[in-house]
Design an enzyme around this catalytic site. Structure first.
Site, PDB file in Angstrom:
ATOM      1  N   ASP A   1      30.655 -70.831  18.191  1.00  0.00           N
ATOM      2  CA  ASP A   1      29.704 -71.858  17.735  1.00  0.00           C
ATOM      3  C   ASP A   1      28.701 -71.333  16.708  1.00  0.00           C
ATOM      4  O   ASP A   1      27.677 -71.942  16.491  1.00  0.00           O
ATOM      5  CB  ASP A   1      28.965 -72.458  18.942  1.00  0.00           C
ATOM      6  CG  ASP A   1      28.166 -71.413  19.710  1.00  0.00           C
ATOM      7  OD1 ASP A   1      28.160 -70.235  19.294  1.00  0.00           O
ATOM      8  OD2 ASP A   1      27.537 -71.769  20.728  1.00  0.00           O
TER       9      ASP A   1
ATOM     10  N   SER B   1      23.027 -65.302  27.265  1.00  0.00           N
ATOM     11  CA  SER B   1      24.177 -66.196  27.154  1.00  0.00           C
ATOM     12  C   SER B   1      25.517 -65.467  27.115  1.00  0.00           C
ATOM     13  O   SER B   1      26.545 -66.068  27.383  1.00  0.00           O
ATOM     14  CB  SER B   1      24.053 -67.051  25.894  1.00  0.00           C
ATOM     15  OG  SER B   1      23.909 -66.230  24.751  1.00  0.00           O
TER      16      SER B   1
ATOM     17  N   HIS C   1      27.766 -67.612  19.445  1.00  0.00           N
ATOM     18  CA  HIS C   1      28.548 -66.983  20.517  1.00  0.00           C
ATOM     19  C   HIS C   1      30.010 -66.823  20.115  1.00  0.00           C
ATOM     20  O   HIS C   1      30.471 -67.482  19.189  1.00  0.00           O
ATOM     21  CB  HIS C   1      28.442 -67.839  21.783  1.00  0.00           C
ATOM     22  CG  HIS C   1      27.030 -68.139  22.160  1.00  0.00           C
ATOM     23  ND1 HIS C   1      26.429 -69.356  21.906  1.00  0.00           N
ATOM     24  CD2 HIS C   1      26.082 -67.362  22.733  1.00  0.00           C
ATOM     25  CE1 HIS C   1      25.181 -69.323  22.321  1.00  0.00           C
ATOM     26  NE2 HIS C   1      24.936 -68.125  22.819  1.00  0.00           N
TER      27      HIS C   1
END
Ligand SMILES: *[C@@H]1O[C@H](CO)[C@@H](O)[C@H](O)[C@H]1NC(C)=O
Ligand SMILES: *[C@@H]1O[C@H](CO)[C@@H](O)[C@H](O)[C@H]1NC(C)=O
Length: 354
Positions: free
Chosen positions: A320, A36, A323
């Protein structure tokens, strides 16, 4: 699975790279592998069944004004690189592990987000290759002047067992296999003709809202003076040290290759050490979340009912809980490209300051 692979291979190309074909000082292509931290839309395209919220606001709110599949409010480190290349293919997929999913299942560790691993991404690379170059010689010529970014990858190999409450001892036991898998993938690419490769290490996970929430304790000794969990940061350093050793060995094995280590740990840690200097007022609390001391609530994660995003994400490093924000990624990219967190330096660094 076959259809899924086709979709990823043919539709996902970097849309955010500076594509300059006339400039002589540029790479033929950039090939990116990872999770990610570098995924610019693959996981969302695959359905993102286990993390559908990345397909809607507030993900993407700051820069794109709509969700792109990036796990952030805006751009990622790779978007800021601004490295000149004629072409680019990004295989990075959110949730991806270095080690194959089967290994985790055999150890009863549930894969939370995706079963895609580095091996799958190498497989997609093989498929893409047939569209780029015809003969082995052509391919080697083309890859010789391309940039390969192998990671960050491996973070999820540690996240999954940690989120299930795994101990640092358990995580440490995984390090040799994670590092071996990353090094093996890097050598596969070199055997294919890659000459310049960046291999990033892991972030200081002890400063991450999700780890701070799960492993929070009343024992003040567990925290450093910046409020991060010492043992988890020490673990990130342990992984990075082993990765660097693996890179050293690869350099000996392939002296013609330029294998660059990217110190994500150092580039991120300095934001937490001197937040004011970089314009941050919050380094441990997530901008977007559903409450709790670090604004990370697993029952109301960013994008889910009960969560909300902060008003000024640019003053937060953490987006979040898992991340980072665009602002943090921007400073990290600067630290990598303008020094000192990348070594040796790139053959074709960006022409303009990022
Ligand atoms: C991964 O594969 C396992 C076994 O085939 C399956 O049960 C699981 O749902 C898959 N998980 C994800 C997130 O795709
Ligand atoms: C976490 O979210 C749940 C569900 O929205 C909520 O009931 C709970 O109060 C939240 N916890 C905290 C610490 O805010």
């Amino acid at each position: 699975m076959y259809i899924f692979m086709k979709i990823i291979i043919f539709l996902i190309v970097f849309c955010s790279l500076s594509l300059v074909s006339s400039h002589p000082q540029s790479y033929n292509a950039i090939f990116s592998f990872g999770d990610s931290l570098a995924d610019t839309g693959n996981f969302l395209l695959s359905g993102a069944m286990t993390f559908p919220v990345i397909g809607k606001l507030p993900y993407g709110e700051t820069f794109f004004k709509h969700a792109t599949g990036r796990c952030s409010n805006g751009r990622l480190v790779i978007d800021f690189f601004g490295i000149k290349a004629e072409n680019g293919v990004n295989f990075a997929t959110a949730g991806a592990t270095a080690i194959a999913a089967e290994y985790f299942y055999s150890k009863n560790i549930k894969i939370l987000w995706t079963n895609i691993s580095l091996t799958h991404q190498l497989g997609w690379f093989q498929e893409v290759k047939s569209n780029i170059c015809a003969t082995k010689k052509d391919c080697r010529e083309y890859f010789k002047k391309s940039l390969f970014i192998v990671g960050e990858i491996g973070g999820n190999d540690y996240n999954y067992p940690s989120f299930l409450g795994g101990s640092i001892k358990q995580l440490k036991a995984l390090v040799p296999l994670v590092v071996e898998t990353i090094i093996e993938a890097t050598s596969v690419l070199i055997e294919e003709g890659a000459v310049e490769l960046i291999v990033p290490g892991n972030f200081p996970i002890g400063c991450s809202a999700v780890f701070l929430t799960i492993f929070g304790t009343t024992n003040k000794e567990a925290y450093d003076k910046h409020g991060c969990l010492k043992a988890y940061n020490a673990f990130s350093k342990y992984h990075n040290a082993k990765l660097k050793l693996g890179i050293e060995n690869l350099r000996k094995e392939y002296p013609h290759a330029k294998i660059i280590y990217a110190d994500y740990y150092g580039a991120a840690k300095r934001l937490i050490h001197s937040p004011k200097h970089y314009g941050f007022s919050n380094t441990l609390v997530a901008c977007c979340g559903g409450g709790g001391p670090y604004n990370f609530n697993n029952s109301a994660r960013c994008g889910h009912i009960g969560s909300k995003a902060c008003l000024d994400a640019s003053s937060f490093t953490n987006w979040d809980g898992i991340h980072l924000t665009e602002a943090a990624y921007h400073h990290i990219a600067k630290g990598l490209l303008n020094g000192p967190f990348i070594s040796p330096s790139l053959t074709f660094p960006p022409i303009n300051q990022i």
